[in-house]
Design a protein around this motif. Structure first.
Motif, PDB file in Angstrom:
ATOM      1  N   UNK A 128       0.825  -1.207   0.000  1.00 55.88           N
ATOM      2  CA  UNK A 128       0.000   0.000   0.000  1.00 55.88           C
ATOM      3  C   UNK A 128       0.858   1.255   0.000  1.00 55.88           C
ATOM      4  N   UNK A 129       0.390   2.276  -0.728  1.00 55.70           N
ATOM      5  CA  UNK A 129       1.133   3.530  -0.794  1.00 55.70           C
ATOM      6  C   UNK A 129       1.055   4.272   0.537  1.00 55.70           C
ATOM      7  N   UNK A 130      -0.102   4.232   1.178  1.00 55.41           N
ATOM      8  CA  UNK A 130      -0.277   4.913   2.459  1.00 55.41           C
ATOM      9  C   UNK A 130       0.076   3.997   3.614  1.00 55.41           C
ATOM     10  N   UNK A 131       0.423   4.600   4.725  1.00 55.76           N
ATOM     11  CA  UNK A 131       0.715   3.799   5.916  1.00 55.76           C
ATOM     12  C   UNK A 131      -0.575   3.378   6.601  1.00 55.76           C
ATOM     13  N   UNK A 132      -0.525   2.213   7.197  1.00 55.24           N
ATOM     14  CA  UNK A 132      -1.616   1.682   8.011  1.00 55.24           C
ATOM     15  C   UNK A 132      -2.940   1.661   7.265  1.00 55.24           C
ATOM     16  N   UNK A 133      -2.967   0.922   6.170  1.00 61.19           N
ATOM     17  CA  UNK A 133      -4.183   0.776   5.384  1.00 61.19           C
ATOM     18  C   UNK A 133      -4.752  -0.621   5.565  1.00 61.19           C
ATOM     19  N   UNK A 134      -5.933  -0.836   4.990  1.00 63.94           N
ATOM     20  CA  UNK A 134      -6.559  -2.157   5.113  1.00 63.94           C
ATOM     21  C   UNK A 134      -7.097  -2.616   3.766  1.00 63.94           C
ATOM     22  N   UNK A 135      -6.308  -2.473   2.704  1.00 62.37           N
ATOM     23  CA  UNK A 135      -6.716  -2.953   1.388  1.00 62.37           C
ATOM     24  C   UNK A 135      -6.786  -4.479   1.403  1.00 62.37           C
ATOM     25  N   UNK A 136      -7.720  -5.017   0.608  1.00 58.30           N
ATOM     26  CA  UNK A 136      -7.863  -6.463   0.481  1.00 58.30           C
ATOM     27  C   UNK A 136      -7.631  -6.886  -0.972  1.00 58.30           C
ATOM     28  N   UNK A 137      -7.096  -8.083  -1.139  1.00 59.80           N
ATOM     29  CA  UNK A 137      -6.942  -8.676  -2.471  1.00 59.80           C
ATOM     30  C   UNK A 137      -6.180  -7.764  -3.425  1.00 59.80           C
ATOM     31  N   UNK A 138      -5.149  -7.117  -2.924  1.00 62.11           N
ATOM     32  CA  UNK A 138      -4.303  -6.250  -3.754  1.00 62.11           C
ATOM     33  C   UNK A 138      -2.982  -6.960  -4.026  1.00 62.11           C
ATOM     34  N   UNK A 139      -2.442  -6.738  -5.235  1.00 62.62           N
ATOM     35  CA  UNK A 139      -1.194  -7.392  -5.636  1.00 62.62           C
ATOM     36  C   UNK A 139      -0.238  -6.364  -6.227  1.00 62.62           C
ATOM     37  N   UNK A 140       0.992  -6.361  -5.751  1.00 69.39           N
ATOM     38  CA  UNK A 140       2.019  -5.507  -6.320  1.00 69.39           C
ATOM     39  C   UNK A 140       3.236  -6.362  -6.639  1.00 69.39           C
ATOM     40  N   UNK A 141       3.870  -6.062  -7.757  1.00 73.95           N
ATOM     41  CA  UNK A 141       5.028  -6.851  -8.207  1.00 73.95           C
ATOM     42  C   UNK A 141       6.097  -5.924  -8.748  1.00 73.95           C
ATOM     43  N   UNK A 142       7.271  -5.960  -8.121  1.00 73.52           N
ATOM     44  CA  UNK A 142       8.387  -5.169  -8.596  1.00 73.52           C
ATOM     45  C   UNK A 142       8.783  -4.103  -7.607  1.00 73.52           C
TER      46      UNK A 142
END
Length: 455
Positions: free
Chosen positions: A244-258
């Motif tokens: 996550x770009x922001x601190x202390x977030x609660x995103x679900x089912x997110x994927x980042x690669x690289x």
């Protein structure tokens, strides 16, 4: 050994050592009141003041250090090395393999827990009934009490774990705050440090998943990968600084690669950071499009009305501005970091596409609008194929209509041409008649001859 009867091959050194031994044999007790209560226990080695003091019938135990294995009575195959190591070890009524504790107060509170390994000062200090645990490092697993099959390696690793089971924490402070989380794997210094009750997480790399508290089923690989996740579930972040770009977030089912790739909302997949200039593969990306799994199918697609409102443009990216918007402070540098700024791109501006769609009354799926104040616009360019196809179909309908109109006009022209040929023939015949009647066409008009009564 004043009560010794048939015990043999024993060595007792120190005041009141082995005082109650009767038939125990092959024992070695060194230190004041070491092995004081041993009666029939055999094959024990107690070294240090009050070491193995309560042992009665326990056998094959090793206690080295003041008060080591102090409370054990009948337990066997126990190894306690260090001041008060396995101090409270109780009965081994299940006839399981024993515990091994090395370090001052290691496994201090263990009572009936078995098959545990405590290495390091105060390692597994409060463990009492937990079994098959391995705690290695200063105060590792300090608060653990009763659950089985944890492995904590590193100073303060799993320090707060009280009820968690089936966890593996490797690295100083790894899983430090975990209290009840189960089946987690944290590898790297301070990985999963703040995890409290999250389940089924895998964090690999220093500070990996650092701030996760109760998020579950997350996989983060790389230094500080997923470190901003607080309670989000089912996320996958691979690469240093991903997540996550922001601190202390609660995103679900997110994927980042690289490296440095971030996500700004749930259900996103992001590949590559803001410096990436090419994403390629042997074949094009495929989107699920099976008619069996689609509902409410209609043809409410806008074609020319939408397409004609679009404004194709060229543009360049401003990487620093984009990073600043994402809250990223990229200090590291590498060859070609800002190369993407040199590319002149062709495309659309998402906000203009959104306005064009609204103006046309078209709910266009090619616009990926922001999900929150930190998210940003993006376009799914493949989606533009659909309204373009619709526009071509509409143009084809216009072309067919024009063709039909042209055919009708051509028929009219041909009819008029035929009528004109007939008129020309009539005129030619009239001229012939005029010649036969010796009528001067220059002196008299055709109408005057026709209108003149015949004699």
């Amino acid at each position: 050994g004043e009560l010794n009867t048939d015990g043999s091959d024993n060595s007792f050194f120190g005041q009141a050592t082995g005082s109650k031994n009767s038939t125990g044999y092959d024992n070695s007790f060194f230190g004041r009141v070491a092995g004081f209560n041993n009666t029939t226990g055999s094959g024990n080695s107690f070294f240090g003041r009050a070491s193995g003091l309560s042992n009665t019938t326990g056998y094959s135990n090793i206690a080295i250090g003041k008060n080591a294995l102090y409370m054990n009575t009948v337990g066997h195959n126990l190894v306690a090395i260090g001041d008060s190591a396995l101090y409270n070890q109780g009965e081994d009524v299940l006839e399981r393999f024993g515990n091994t504790a090395v370090g001052s107060k290691a496994g201090f509170s263990n009572t009936t827990g078995y098959e545990n390994s405590f290495f390091g000062t105060m390692a597994g200090y409060l463990n009492n009934t937990g079994q098959s645990n391995s705690f290695f490092g200063y105060a590792s697993g300090y608060n653990h009490s009763s659950n089985p099959q944890n492995s904590f390696f590193g100073a303060y690793s799993g320090f707060s774990n009280e009820y968690g089971a089936l966890n593996s924490f490797f690295g100083a402070l790894a899983g430090y705050s975990n209290v009840s989380g189960n089946q987690n794997s944290f590898f790297g210094k301070s990985s999963g440090t703040r995890n409290y009750s999250g389940l089924n997480n895998s964090f690999f790399g220093t500070f990996g998943g650092y701030n996760n508290i109760n998020g579950s089923s997350n996989s983060c690989f790389g230094i500080s990968a997923g470190s901003n996740n607080l309670s989000g579930d089912n996320n996958t972040h691979i690469g240093a600084g991903t997540g996550p770009a922001d601190t202390l977030t609660d995103f679900d089912n997110a994927t980042t690669l690289g490296y440095g790739t971030t996500t700004t909302a749930s259900n996103q997949v992001r590949i590559g950071n803001t410096s990436v200039t090419s994403i390629a593969g042997q074949v094009g990306f495929s989107t699920y499009s099976d008619a069996r799994f689609k509902s409410n199918i209609s043809e409410k697609v806008k074609g020319l009305e939408f397409i004609l409102k679009l404004r194709p443009v060229t543009y360049r990216y401003d990487v620093e501005k984009e990073n600043a918007y994402l809250g990223k402070h990229e200090e590291s540098s590498w060859n070609g970091k800002y190369e993407v700024e040199n590319i002149l791109f062709s495309g659309f501006l998402a906000q203009e596409v959104e306005e064009a769609a609204k103006s046309a009354g078209y709910e266009f799926s090619g616009i990926d609008a922001p999900k929150n104040k930190k998210d940003f616009y993006s376009l799914r360019y493949a989606e533009f194929v659909v309204p373009l196809v619709k526009a071509v179909q509409e143009q084809q309908q216009l072309i067919e209509a024009l063709r039909a109109q042209h055919a009708t006009m051509q028929l009219t022209i041909d009819t008029l041409a035929e009528e004109n040929m007939e008129l020309k023939t009539i005129r030619a015949n009239l001229k012939a008649i005029q010649a036969m009647l010796n009528i001067n066409p220059d002196a008299q008009s055709f109408s005057s001859v026709v209108d003149k009564p015949l004699k």
